[in-house]
Each structure stands twice: as structure tokens, then as C-alpha cells.
Design an enzyme around this catalytic site. Sequence first.
Site, PDB file in Angstrom:
ATOM      1  N   ARG A 100      12.193  35.001  54.608  1.00 15.01           N
ATOM      2  CA  ARG A 100      11.707  34.579  53.281  1.00 15.01           C
ATOM      3  C   ARG A 100      11.009  33.227  53.287  1.00 15.01           C
ATOM      4  O   ARG A 100      10.116  32.977  52.485  1.00 15.01           O
ATOM      5  CB  ARG A 100      12.886  34.540  52.292  1.00 15.01           C
ATOM      6  CG  ARG A 100      13.447  35.903  51.959  1.00 15.01           C
ATOM      7  CD  ARG A 100      14.784  35.767  51.288  1.00 15.01           C
ATOM      8  NE  ARG A 100      15.687  34.965  52.123  1.00 15.01           N
ATOM      9  CZ  ARG A 100      16.931  34.668  51.815  1.00 15.01           C
ATOM     10  NH1 ARG A 100      17.440  35.098  50.680  1.00 15.01           N
ATOM     11  NH2 ARG A 100      17.667  33.951  52.633  1.00 15.01           N
ATOM     12  N   LYS A 112      24.603  42.534  66.984  1.00 16.70           N
ATOM     13  CA  LYS A 112      26.007  42.626  66.609  1.00 16.70           C
ATOM     14  C   LYS A 112      26.246  41.741  65.394  1.00 16.70           C
ATOM     15  O   LYS A 112      25.462  40.809  65.194  1.00 16.70           O
ATOM     16  CB  LYS A 112      26.894  42.222  67.772  1.00 16.70           C
ATOM     17  CG  LYS A 112      26.851  40.711  68.067  1.00 16.70           C
ATOM     18  CD  LYS A 112      28.001  40.282  68.918  1.00 16.70           C
ATOM     19  CE  LYS A 112      28.260  38.818  68.713  1.00 16.70           C
ATOM     20  NZ  LYS A 112      29.289  38.194  69.401  1.00 16.70           N
ATOM     21  N   ASP A 122      34.458  39.513  66.858  1.00 18.33           N
ATOM     22  CA  ASP A 122      33.325  38.778  67.424  1.00 18.33           C
ATOM     23  C   ASP A 122      33.194  38.991  68.934  1.00 18.33           C
ATOM     24  O   ASP A 122      32.090  39.027  69.457  1.00 18.33           O
ATOM     25  CB  ASP A 122      33.512  37.272  67.123  1.00 18.33           C
ATOM     26  CG  ASP A 122      32.247  36.472  67.391  1.00 18.33           C
ATOM     27  OD1 ASP A 122      31.153  37.017  67.154  1.00 18.33           O
ATOM     28  OD2 ASP A 122      32.355  35.321  67.840  1.00 18.33           O
ATOM     29  N   HIS A 143      31.916  42.573  73.546  1.00 20.08           N
ATOM     30  CA  HIS A 143      31.808  42.075  74.927  1.00 20.08           C
ATOM     31  C   HIS A 143      32.988  42.498  75.795  1.00 20.08           C
ATOM     32  O   HIS A 143      32.828  42.998  76.900  1.00 20.08           O
ATOM     33  CB  HIS A 143      31.748  40.539  74.950  1.00 20.08           C
ATOM     34  CG  HIS A 143      30.685  39.956  74.067  1.00 20.08           C
ATOM     35  ND1 HIS A 143      29.497  40.588  73.819  1.00 20.08           N
ATOM     36  CD2 HIS A 143      30.635  38.786  73.393  1.00 20.08           C
ATOM     37  CE1 HIS A 143      28.758  39.825  73.028  1.00 20.08           C
ATOM     38  NE2 HIS A 143      29.428  38.740  72.751  1.00 20.08           N
ATOM     39  N   LYS A 173      39.169  30.882  71.447  1.00 17.91           N
ATOM     40  CA  LYS A 173      38.403  29.636  71.300  1.00 17.91           C
ATOM     41  C   LYS A 173      39.337  28.458  71.492  1.00 17.91           C
ATOM     42  O   LYS A 173      40.553  28.582  71.300  1.00 17.91           O
ATOM     43  CB  LYS A 173      37.798  29.566  69.898  1.00 17.91           C
ATOM     44  CG  LYS A 173      36.633  30.532  69.729  1.00 17.91           C
ATOM     45  CD  LYS A 173      35.702  30.060  68.635  1.00 17.91           C
ATOM     46  CE  LYS A 173      34.497  30.943  68.524  1.00 17.91           C
ATOM     47  NZ  LYS A 173      33.465  30.663  69.529  1.00 17.91           N
TER      48      LYS A 173
HETATM   49  N1  LIG Z   1      22.676  33.060  66.709  1.00 21.14           N
HETATM   50  C1  LIG Z   1      23.184  33.623  67.772  1.00 21.14           C
HETATM   51  O1  LIG Z   1      23.336  33.012  68.840  1.00 21.14           O
HETATM   52  C2  LIG Z   1      23.596  35.077  67.715  1.00 21.14           C
HETATM   53  C3  LIG Z   1      24.196  35.642  68.853  1.00 21.14           C
HETATM   54  C4  LIG Z   1      24.531  36.990  68.830  1.00 21.14           C
HETATM   55  C5  LIG Z   1      24.270  37.732  67.703  1.00 21.14           C
HETATM   56  N2  LIG Z   1      23.707  37.162  66.602  1.00 21.14           N
HETATM   57  C6  LIG Z   1      23.435  38.004  65.443  1.00 21.14           C
HETATM   58  O2  LIG Z   1      22.062  37.898  65.115  1.00 21.14           O
HETATM   59  C7  LIG Z   1      21.879  37.993  63.709  1.00 21.14           C
HETATM   60  C8  LIG Z   1      21.155  36.754  63.223  1.00 21.14           C
HETATM   61  O3  LIG Z   1      21.921  35.618  63.523  1.00 21.14           O
HETATM   62  P1  LIG Z   1      21.364  34.135  63.333  1.00 21.14           P
HETATM   63  O4  LIG Z   1      22.370  33.234  63.926  1.00 21.14           O
HETATM   64  O5  LIG Z   1      19.962  34.008  63.759  1.00 21.14           O
HETATM   65  O6  LIG Z   1      21.431  33.983  61.739  1.00 21.14           O
HETATM   66  P2  LIG Z   1      20.719  32.907  60.805  1.00 21.14           P
HETATM   67  O7  LIG Z   1      20.330  31.686  61.582  1.00 21.14           O
HETATM   68  O8  LIG Z   1      21.562  32.756  59.594  1.00 21.14           O
HETATM   69  O9  LIG Z   1      19.366  33.635  60.387  1.00 21.14           O
HETATM   70  C9  LIG Z   1      19.320  34.642  59.436  1.00 21.14           C
HETATM   71  C10 LIG Z   1      17.885  34.979  59.176  1.00 21.14           C
HETATM   72  O10 LIG Z   1      17.799  36.001  58.203  1.00 21.14           O
HETATM   73  C11 LIG Z   1      16.786  35.648  57.244  1.00 21.14           C
HETATM   74  N3  LIG Z   1      17.074  36.295  55.969  1.00 21.14           N
HETATM   75  C12 LIG Z   1      18.200  36.221  55.227  1.00 21.14           C
HETATM   76  N4  LIG Z   1      18.074  36.951  54.096  1.00 21.14           N
HETATM   77  C13 LIG Z   1      16.836  37.510  54.146  1.00 21.14           C
HETATM   78  C14 LIG Z   1      16.115  38.371  53.289  1.00 21.14           C
HETATM   79  N5  LIG Z   1      16.635  38.838  52.146  1.00 21.14           N
HETATM   80  N6  LIG Z   1      14.866  38.738  53.655  1.00 21.14           N
HETATM   81  C15 LIG Z   1      14.308  38.281  54.789  1.00 21.14           C
HETATM   82  N7  LIG Z   1      14.955  37.476  55.654  1.00 21.14           N
HETATM   83  C16 LIG Z   1      16.208  37.088  55.335  1.00 21.14           C
HETATM   84  C17 LIG Z   1      16.864  34.126  57.189  1.00 21.14           C
HETATM   85  O11 LIG Z   1      15.650  33.546  56.835  1.00 21.14           O
HETATM   86  P3  LIG Z   1      15.204  33.099  55.359  1.00 21.14           P
HETATM   87  O12 LIG Z   1      16.309  32.330  54.752  1.00 21.14           O
HETATM   88  O13 LIG Z   1      13.961  32.304  55.653  1.00 21.14           O
HETATM   89  O14 LIG Z   1      14.888  34.360  54.641  1.00 21.14           O
HETATM   90  C18 LIG Z   1      17.052  33.829  58.675  1.00 21.14           C
HETATM   91  O15 LIG Z   1      15.794  33.871  59.333  1.00 21.14           O
HETATM   92  C19 LIG Z   1      23.273  38.189  63.118  1.00 21.14           C
HETATM   93  O16 LIG Z   1      23.536  39.547  63.019  1.00 21.14           O
HETATM   94  C20 LIG Z   1      24.175  37.583  64.195  1.00 21.14           C
HETATM   95  O17 LIG Z   1      25.475  38.123  64.160  1.00 21.14           O
HETATM   96  C21 LIG Z   1      23.358  35.841  66.594  1.00 21.14           C
END
Ligand SMILES: NC(=O)c1ccc[n+]([C@@H]2O[C@H](COP(=O)([O-])OP(=O)(O)OC[C@H]3O[C@@H](n4cnc5c(N)ncnc54)[C@H](OP(=O)(O)O)[C@@H]3O)[C@@H](O)[C@H]2O)c1
Length: 514
Positions: free
Chosen positions: A69, A176, A263, A268, A368
Site C-alpha cells: 500500500r 509460513k 513458529d 522447520h 528462544k
Molecule cells: N521477515 C522475515 O524474516 C520472515 C521470515 C520467514 C517468514 N516470513 C513471513 O513472510 C511474511 C511477511 O513477513 P514480513 O516480516 O515481511 O512482514 P512485514 O514487514 O510486516 O510486511 C508486511 C507487508 O505487507 C504489506 N501489506 C499489509 N497489508 C496490506 C494490504 N492490505 N495490501 C497490500 N499490502 C499490504 C505491508 O506493506 P504496506 O503497509 O505498505 O501495505 C508490508 O509490505 C509473513 O507471512 C511472515 O510470517 C517473514
Amino acid sequence: MAGSLQTDTQLSADVLLDDSRLPKVPEPGAMVIFGASGDLTARKLIPALYDLATQRRLPMKFAVVGVSRTQMSHDEFRKKLRKTLNEQRAGKVRDSVWESFCGSVFYLPGDTKKAETYQELKDFLKRLDGERGTRGNRAFYLASSPTLFPAVVEKLGEAGMNRGENGGWARLVIEKPFGRDLESAKELNTGIRRYFEETQIYRIDHYLGKETVQNIMALRFSNSVFEPLWSQHYVDHVQITVAEDIGIGTRGAFYEEAGALRDIVQNHLMQVLCLTAMEPPVAFDSEGVREEKVKVLKSVRRIPRDKVGEFAVRGQYTSGWVWGEEVSGYREEKNVAPDSTTDTYVALKLFIDNWRWAGVPFYVRAGKRLPKRVTEIAIQFKRTPHAPFAGAENLEPNILVVRVQPEEGVSLKIGAKVPGSGFRIRSVNMDLLYGTAFLEEVPDAYQRLLLDLMLGDPTLFIRADETESAWDILDPVISSWAESEKVAFYPAGSWGPAESEELVARDGREWRRP
Ligand SMILES: NC(=O)c1ccc[n+]([C@@H]2O[C@H](COP(=O)([O-])OP(=O)(O)OC[C@H]3O[C@@H](n4cnc5c(N)ncnc54)[C@H](OP(=O)(O)O)[C@@H]3O)[C@@H](O)[C@H]2O)c1
């Protein structure tokens, strides 16, 4: 002459080997990332794609389209990604590679809950097909909050984007967590299958992209010495540990909903268990490997709902010391309820009821704020039937340890004679460190998985029945814990609660201190 003949033979063997390993380059295509302004995109996905670009493993005709967004132009998006990459690589980013790679990176602001976002995206992708030759092939990567997964899939389907354009392919990558329990995972699978075939779905567990996790299979199925010992005939028990020294950082709200069982254990740890216990696959391909993994999960004995306390421990860290630093307890962390019962530590005793593993306990734990970060599998063998040397009965048994991280390698604990007169035996380690055995750089897990995705190889992704079986094993624990307040506390920096020690001590065994 003999020498030169040998050299020629050697050369042709190498060439043959090389031919069979010629790197495959994926077909042209576009990768759409939903959640493009988020952490995963900047820290994992884009760096992995940049590394693939460095190795020339990306197709010549390729595009990345980020969707979220936040209002940004293409250039602002590229600058944001470059900034994170610079920080991550301490400034060591190759400008020439980045410039050519980022020319194929685009950004489309839009809310994934709204249908118009998909129409705009569809038009944009068609434009890219014309301008950049992406040939109607699309991979949709769901890297936003899991609560959005069902809506994104539905909207993609309604917009007709569940099929590639003009005969191209469409693939769906799901991060995940895949559901919160068996019921929600089934619901998600049903929702996705309304629009996508199983062959189009890539459920990601980045552990499977790790070299050392794949090496469990290499170790087992390319060496004749281990496999004959790999069963209840010789193995006393198995311990799998996924330990982290860090706490939950700023992710309190996320962790309150997740906990260690959801988690780490459901994905894993269960994957590592499968690779450790599975039968040799017929072939290293998506059906061969995944079929054998599912068989393991189906053979795991279900824990009776009224006996969860005998097989599972829910732990939570209190304040303590880690690496010389005083740290707060989980309940004092930001965005955590002061009476939270969330599991920051889990220990389970599992049995695999099949011919190979009957009666062998698999003790698994994840936590953790433990003393160090380590992921390992320890296969503890039975003792020798008779100890002919004085004191040998006190020796440690043979233990084969596969270290997944850090200091990836394999070590085998064996009894050896202490030099000198007499016949004293001591346990010593035979170590193989990958870092010294191989000069190649170990690629990041996402690099491998993104390449496989574009090549259309789902071997290292999770099949629907796999994720459901893993939830099925854990569901009694989840539902029992949901109804109980009981938590076993452990000080940060320790190896977990006393209850976890008791879980293995009841069987006359003890946890390793890796
Ligand atoms: N981060 C990691 O290291 C990691 C590792 C393994 C798995 N994951 C998984 O990967 C996924 C993302 O994790 P993350 O850490 O990147 O989360 P995050 O930093 O909170 O990012 C979420 C993203 O979703 C977007 N978003 C939220 N609502 C939206 C909407 N209605 N329309 C369009 N975009 C929307 C947000 O952008 P806007 O606010 O700009 O819309 C943001 O880009 C999750 O399922 C998480 O469990 C993450």
C-alpha cells in the site's frame, strides 16, 4: 603415457560431471511480490535475487513487481531496496550488477484487499510481457501478513490470474505460517485449490533451502556406511535441537499469536525430522522426496489429548543473562501480555511407528533465549554389547551429530585409546567442517528456493498433505495448551525448563549441551 591417459580419463569424467550439472536458467517470467515494502522482501527476497543476478542465474527476460500500500515510485522502491542491501553487505554491492538488476524491478502501490489492484497489476504484467518479453509467465509471492493470504488468492483467481497469459505458467508461493492449526491449514488449502492446482503451489519453508538441511539427505543416501546403522537396530534415540539465543525483539505482537510450536516446530523442526527419518526416495524429485516425507509424518504416533503432559513441555523464558548481558523475561517484552502463556520453548517426545524406527524416541526441542544459536540433529547409537576394557562402560556412546548451523558440519563421537601404557579409552570427535572441506560459498536458502520456483521444481517446497500432517501431529498439544495456564519457566540463558530435563530423564536419558 599411462600418466597422460589417466589425465585424459580424469578430464572426460570431469567434463561429463560438469555437463550433467550445467546450471539451468529459468524461462523468462515475472515475479510479483505482495508485501513489497516489508521486511522479508528487503532482507531476504531481493538480496537472493541480486545474488542470482550476480551468478547470471536469472533469465535475461525477467521482472520483479512489488505490490503493497505504501506510495512509492519505481525509483523510490529501488533506492529503498539498495539501502538495505548496502547495509547487509557492508557496502559490498556490485554497482554494475545492481544497475542491470534493478532496471527490472518495478513497484505498484495497491491494497491487496481491493479488486482494482489486481486489474492494474494484470495490465502492468501484460505491458511487461510486451516490453520485457516475460512471455505471460508469472510467480506470485505472498510475502504479506498470513491473514491476507486467502483474500489475495481469491482475488488473483477472480481476476483470472491463476493462469499465465498466452499459455504461460502461473505459480503461487506461500510464506509460513501456513495456517494456525489443522483446521485453518485445511481451510487455506481448500481455498487455494479453488483457483490453483497443487502443481502450481509452492509452500515455502526456508529451512529446506539450506545447504546443510539438504545435506542430511546427501549424508544418508550417498554413503553406504551410515544407512545400515540408521534404524532401531543400532540407534538408541535421536535429539533434534533448534536453539536461538535471541529473544523476540520487537516482534512481541507477532510472537504472542505464534509461539515456538507454530513458529519453528510445525515447519522447520518437522522438516528436519522427516529428512532424518525418511526412507530413501526412489528419485530426488518432487514426488519421490515428498512422498517419503509424508510417510514419516503419517507414522508419527499421535499424542493422546489427555497425555500431552507426558510428551510435551511448554516453556517460557524469564529474565536472565545471555552472552554476559542481562535480558528481560518474555512477559516483560514489548507488546506481550503480563500473564502470557505463549511458548518460547517447546520440548516433545515423539515416536515413529514404522519398521525402521519402532521404539526409538525422537526428542525434539526449540527455544528462544537459550545459551547459544544452534540447530543440530544428534543420532545417539546403542552402546556396545560388551565392554572388554576397564572403565569402557562409562564411555559416551557413539553420537553422530549433523550441525545445520552454525559451523555446519558432521561429527562422530568415537571411543579411542589414550596414548601411553595401559588401555584407557576416551571419547573423541571426528569432525568434518563444510567450511574447510568446500571452498564454494554457501548460498542463502532463499536463493536456492527462488531459483527452483522459477525453474518449476517444487522438490524443496511443502505439499498440502505434508503441512496438514504436521499440524495433525501438533493439534492435540495446541488444543491442550489452549485450555491450560501451565507454563514451565526457565531463566534466559539456560537450556530450558526443569520439566524438559525430566521429559528425557524419565527414560534414563539426558539432553545434549551442544
Ligand atoms: N521477515 C522475515 O524474516 C520472515 C521470515 C520467514 C517468514 N516470513 C513471513 O513472510 C511474511 C511477511 O513477513 P514480513 O516480516 O515481511 O512482514 P512485514 O514487514 O510486516 O510486511 C508486511 C507487508 O505487507 C504489506 N501489506 C499489509 N497489508 C496490506 C494490504 N492490505 N495490501 C497490500 N499490502 C499490504 C505491508 O506493506 P504496506 O503497509 O505498505 O501495505 C508490508 O509490505 C509473513 O507471512 C511472515 O510470517 C517473514
